[in-house]
Write an enzyme that holds these catalytic residues in place. Structure first.
Site, mmCIF file in Angstrom:
data_model
loop_
_atom_site.group_PDB
_atom_site.id
_atom_site.type_symbol
_atom_site.label_atom_id
_atom_site.label_comp_id
_atom_site.label_asym_id
_atom_site.label_seq_id
_atom_site.Cartn_x
_atom_site.Cartn_y
_atom_site.Cartn_z
ATOM 1 N N LYS A 145 0.824 -1.228 0.000
ATOM 2 C CA LYS A 145 0.000 0.000 0.000
ATOM 3 C C LYS A 145 0.848 1.264 0.000
ATOM 4 O O LYS A 145 0.514 2.249 -0.640
ATOM 5 C CB LYS A 145 -0.939 0.019 1.205
ATOM 6 C CG LYS A 145 -0.213 -0.016 2.554
ATOM 7 C CD LYS A 145 -0.832 -1.002 3.481
ATOM 8 C CE LYS A 145 0.222 -1.635 4.356
ATOM 9 N NZ LYS A 145 -0.219 -2.813 5.025
ATOM 10 N N GLY A 189 1.749 -8.781 18.948
ATOM 11 C CA GLY A 189 2.267 -8.754 17.577
ATOM 12 C C GLY A 189 1.406 -7.932 16.626
ATOM 13 O O GLY A 189 1.638 -7.921 15.418
ATOM 14 N N LYS A 237 -4.041 3.623 2.555
ATOM 15 C CA LYS A 237 -5.148 2.798 2.066
ATOM 16 C C LYS A 237 -6.319 3.668 1.614
ATOM 17 O O LYS A 237 -6.981 3.373 0.611
ATOM 18 C CB LYS A 237 -5.589 1.831 3.163
ATOM 19 C CG LYS A 237 -4.504 0.827 3.533
ATOM 20 C CD LYS A 237 -4.839 0.133 4.840
ATOM 21 C CE LYS A 237 -3.790 -0.870 5.251
ATOM 22 N NZ LYS A 237 -4.016 -1.385 6.609
HETATM 23 N N1 LIG Z 1 1.870 -8.660 7.146
HETATM 24 C C1 LIG Z 1 0.612 -8.331 6.868
HETATM 25 O O1 LIG Z 1 -0.317 -8.680 7.606
HETATM 26 C C2 LIG Z 1 0.311 -7.526 5.631
HETATM 27 C C3 LIG Z 1 -1.033 -7.253 5.300
HETATM 28 C C4 LIG Z 1 -1.341 -6.531 4.135
HETATM 29 C C5 LIG Z 1 -0.297 -6.081 3.337
HETATM 30 N N2 LIG Z 1 0.995 -6.323 3.714
HETATM 31 C C6 LIG Z 1 2.070 -5.836 2.842
HETATM 32 O O2 LIG Z 1 2.761 -6.938 2.296
HETATM 33 C C7 LIG Z 1 4.113 -6.608 2.086
HETATM 34 C C8 LIG Z 1 4.989 -7.639 2.805
HETATM 35 O O3 LIG Z 1 4.714 -7.623 4.193
HETATM 36 P P1 LIG Z 1 5.258 -8.761 5.175
HETATM 37 O O4 LIG Z 1 4.582 -8.519 6.486
HETATM 38 O O5 LIG Z 1 5.136 -10.094 4.534
HETATM 39 O O6 LIG Z 1 6.820 -8.355 5.295
HETATM 40 P P2 LIG Z 1 7.992 -9.193 5.953
HETATM 41 O O7 LIG Z 1 7.476 -10.282 6.819
HETATM 42 O O8 LIG Z 1 8.951 -8.203 6.518
HETATM 43 O O9 LIG Z 1 8.697 -9.898 4.681
HETATM 44 C C9 LIG Z 1 9.482 -9.201 3.752
HETATM 45 C C10 LIG Z 1 10.176 -10.224 2.867
HETATM 46 O O10 LIG Z 1 10.886 -9.520 1.859
HETATM 47 C C11 LIG Z 1 12.248 -9.982 1.828
HETATM 48 N N3 LIG Z 1 13.074 -8.823 1.426
HETATM 49 C C12 LIG Z 1 13.124 -7.605 1.986
HETATM 50 N N4 LIG Z 1 13.961 -6.808 1.321
HETATM 51 C C13 LIG Z 1 14.438 -7.547 0.299
HETATM 52 C C14 LIG Z 1 15.343 -7.301 -0.756
HETATM 53 N N5 LIG Z 1 15.936 -6.108 -0.890
HETATM 54 N N6 LIG Z 1 15.597 -8.288 -1.633
HETATM 55 C C15 LIG Z 1 15.012 -9.499 -1.520
HETATM 56 N N7 LIG Z 1 14.125 -9.788 -0.543
HETATM 57 C C16 LIG Z 1 13.859 -8.828 0.344
HETATM 58 C C17 LIG Z 1 12.552 -10.476 3.219
HETATM 59 O O11 LIG Z 1 13.617 -11.406 3.170
HETATM 60 P P3 LIG Z 1 14.111 -12.217 4.483
HETATM 61 O O12 LIG Z 1 13.004 -13.191 4.775
HETATM 62 O O13 LIG Z 1 15.367 -12.885 4.104
HETATM 63 O O14 LIG Z 1 14.267 -11.168 5.569
HETATM 64 C C18 LIG Z 1 11.208 -11.097 3.602
HETATM 65 O O15 LIG Z 1 11.139 -12.410 3.125
HETATM 66 C C19 LIG Z 1 4.263 -5.155 2.593
HETATM 67 O O16 LIG Z 1 4.122 -4.277 1.507
HETATM 68 C C20 LIG Z 1 3.111 -5.001 3.547
HETATM 69 O O17 LIG Z 1 2.686 -3.650 3.663
HETATM 70 C C21 LIG Z 1 1.320 -7.042 4.825
#
Ligand SMILES: NC(=O)c1ccc[n+]([C@@H]2O[C@H](COP(=O)([O-])OP(=O)(O)OC[C@H]3O[C@@H](n4cnc5c(N)ncnc54)[C@H](OP(=O)(O)O)[C@@H]3O)[C@@H](O)[C@H]2O)c1
Length: 433
Positions: A106, A188, A206
């Site tokens: 977002k 969390g 959003k």
């Molecule tokens: N979490 C939620 O509930 C949720 C809900 C709606 C939307 N979102 C959106 O979804 C997206 C991801 O969220 P998330 O919570 O899944 O994040 P997260 O748990 O921090 O995961 C990020 C992932 O990206 C990888 N990464 C980060 N920088 C990188 C790079 N430069 N090159 C390659 N890989 C890289 C990380 O690798 P490593 O594993 O090796 O650290 C990790 O696997 C965000 O835009 C967030 O706003 C999340």
């Protein structure tokens, strides 16, 4: 098509890992519904050597995301890295290589949406983002497709689960803001640095995305007037309760004449309002359409599995429409490519207001305060005094007033001898229906 839809993932964190698990565990249903096999062929992460709880051959984990966006054996890219860079450059590179993209990002869409959608149209690919707003709640597609024939008048959303959890604890347990934030962190729901949530910027991003599609008008996060929950006190929550209201952090996008107002702020809503029942970390969007009337979408606005549902739904849509890649985005973008509405400054917005004042406890105070409201032509709907002596406070609910006039009135009130301080000003929402 014999290879199915080959998916390259950027990121394998909370959302990415849940997407991989869902594609694996629901493979049969997904293949039947998509009309083809949907397979993850490569996943970029920061640390490919780390053990991960995903049903994936570890040799598919790579460190270099550029390998994925340009790989000839990748049809579609899923961006779940988050943040602005390198996510933005990677999405642009994937599109340049002719790949459609699914993203949950977002923050990126709210800041760089027009650039990314223009590029998708130019390259004849799709950019889908159901997961970017409301996690597992279908809201982008219903607005873009189901409601495409109607005119949306207003969207009112609870779009941030963390702040909704915090406000729920304050309402139901009488917690202070600080205690409720600590509880959200322990569970969390809130990050160690909760500012993006409590200051309203996550909800503003959003709101910008929803307003863009609902009103065919490009709205960026910076265009959204934003006020978080940091100034909401246990007293405000208690007074709201006594008046029959609950305090929620609302994202509002509405048509006002030829303009659109988009804002995020705490608001008191009647306990009978449909959004008042949205508790804990749940999200909801209440849509008012000219013909459809009120329509509410409710569910889990975050979390790996709910968000993965939206990402996988987008992948299935892409798999079904592969022969006509780019058509979804081109059709949607044609509508909001040109700005059809101006943005209304928040000062011009009309609403009712709650004010909590520390006042001197002596005769004539009420008259002086009433005079200040009358001078600014704001009529008072309800007023009562709490406490005596040094503890004297006045709670006031106004009738509808323009925000600018209310702020001018607040300055006049502050200049009165009888007003020691204005503790709070919170907007009051009318009931639904
Ligand atoms: N979490 C939620 O509930 C949720 C809900 C709606 C939307 N979102 C959106 O979804 C997206 C991801 O969220 P998330 O919570 O899944 O994040 P997260 O748990 O921090 O995961 C990020 C992932 O990206 C990888 N990464 C980060 N920088 C990188 C790079 N430069 N090159 C390659 N890989 C890289 C990380 O690798 P490593 O594993 O090796 O650290 C990790 O696997 C965000 O835009 C967030 O706003 C999340």
């Amino acid at each position: 098509m014999s290879d199915g839809l080959r998916v390259g993932m950027l990121g394998c964190g909370t959302v990415g890992a849940a997407v991989i698990r869902m594609l694996h565990e629901h493979a049969g249903e997904i293949e039947r519904r998509a009309g083809t096999h949907v397979a993850v062929v490569r996943v970029a992460v920061r640390d490919p050597d780390r053990q991960r709880d995903v049903p994936l051959d570890p040799s598919l984990l790579v460190k270099e995301p550029d390998e994925i966006v340009s790989a000839p054996d990748v049809d579609v890219v899923v961006e779940v890295i988050g943040g602005i860079e390198p996510a933005r450059s990677l999405i642009l590179a994937a599109m340049a290589a002719g790949k459609s993209v699914v993203t949950a990002n977002k923050a990126l869409l709210a800041d760089h949406g027009p650039e990314l959608f223009d590029e998708a149209v130019r390259r004849g690919v799709d950019l889908l983002y159901e997961a970017a707003v409301g996690g597992g709640i279908p809201v982008i597609r219903p607005i873009r497709e189901h409601l495409a024939g109607d005119r949306i008048v207003r969207l009112t959303g609870i779009l941030n689960g963390t702040t909704n959890y915090i406000l729920t604890r304050m309402t139901e347990d009488g917690s202070s803001l600080e205690d409720a934030v600590r509880e959200a962190q322990a569970l969390g729901y809130a990050e160690a640095d909760p500012s993006a949530d409590v200051e309203g910027s996550d909800a503003a991003a959003k709101a910008a995305i929803l307003a863009t599609i609902a009103f065919d008008t490009p709205v960026a996060a910076k265009d959204v007037s934003r006020e978080g929950i940091t100034a909401v006190t246990a007293d405000d929550i208690a007074f709201a309760k006594r008046l029959g209201y609950v305090v929620k952090l609302l994202a509002v996008a509405e048509r006002v004449g030829d303009s659109v107002s988009v804002r995020v702020h705490p608001a008191m809503i009647p306990t009978s309002h449909p959004l008042a029942a949205v508790r804990d970390a749940f999200n909801a969007v209440l849509i008012d359409g000219e013909r459809v009337g009120p329509l509410m979408l409710y569910g889990r606005g975050a979390g790996g599995d709910p968000t993965a549902t939206s990402v996988v739904g987008d992948l299935i849509e892409l798999a079904r429409g592969r022969a006509a890649a780019g058509t979804i985005t081109t059709a949607a973008h044609a509508a909001h490519g040109e700005s059809v509405r101006s943005l209304l400054p928040v000062d011009d917005v009309l609403g009712e207001f709650y004010l909590l004042l520390d006042v001197a406890d002596r005769p004539g105070v009420l008259a002086a305060i009433a005079h200040a409201f009358a001078h600014h032509q704001i009529s008072i709907k309800q007023v009562w005094q709490e406490g005596h002596g040094d503890e004297a406070r006045l709670v006031i609910i106004t009738h509808v007033a323009q925000e600018r006039t209310l702020r001018e009135c607040a300055r006049t009130l502050e200049s009165l001898d009888s007003v020691k301080a204005i503790r709070s000003i919170i907007r009051v929402e009318a009931g639904e229906g």
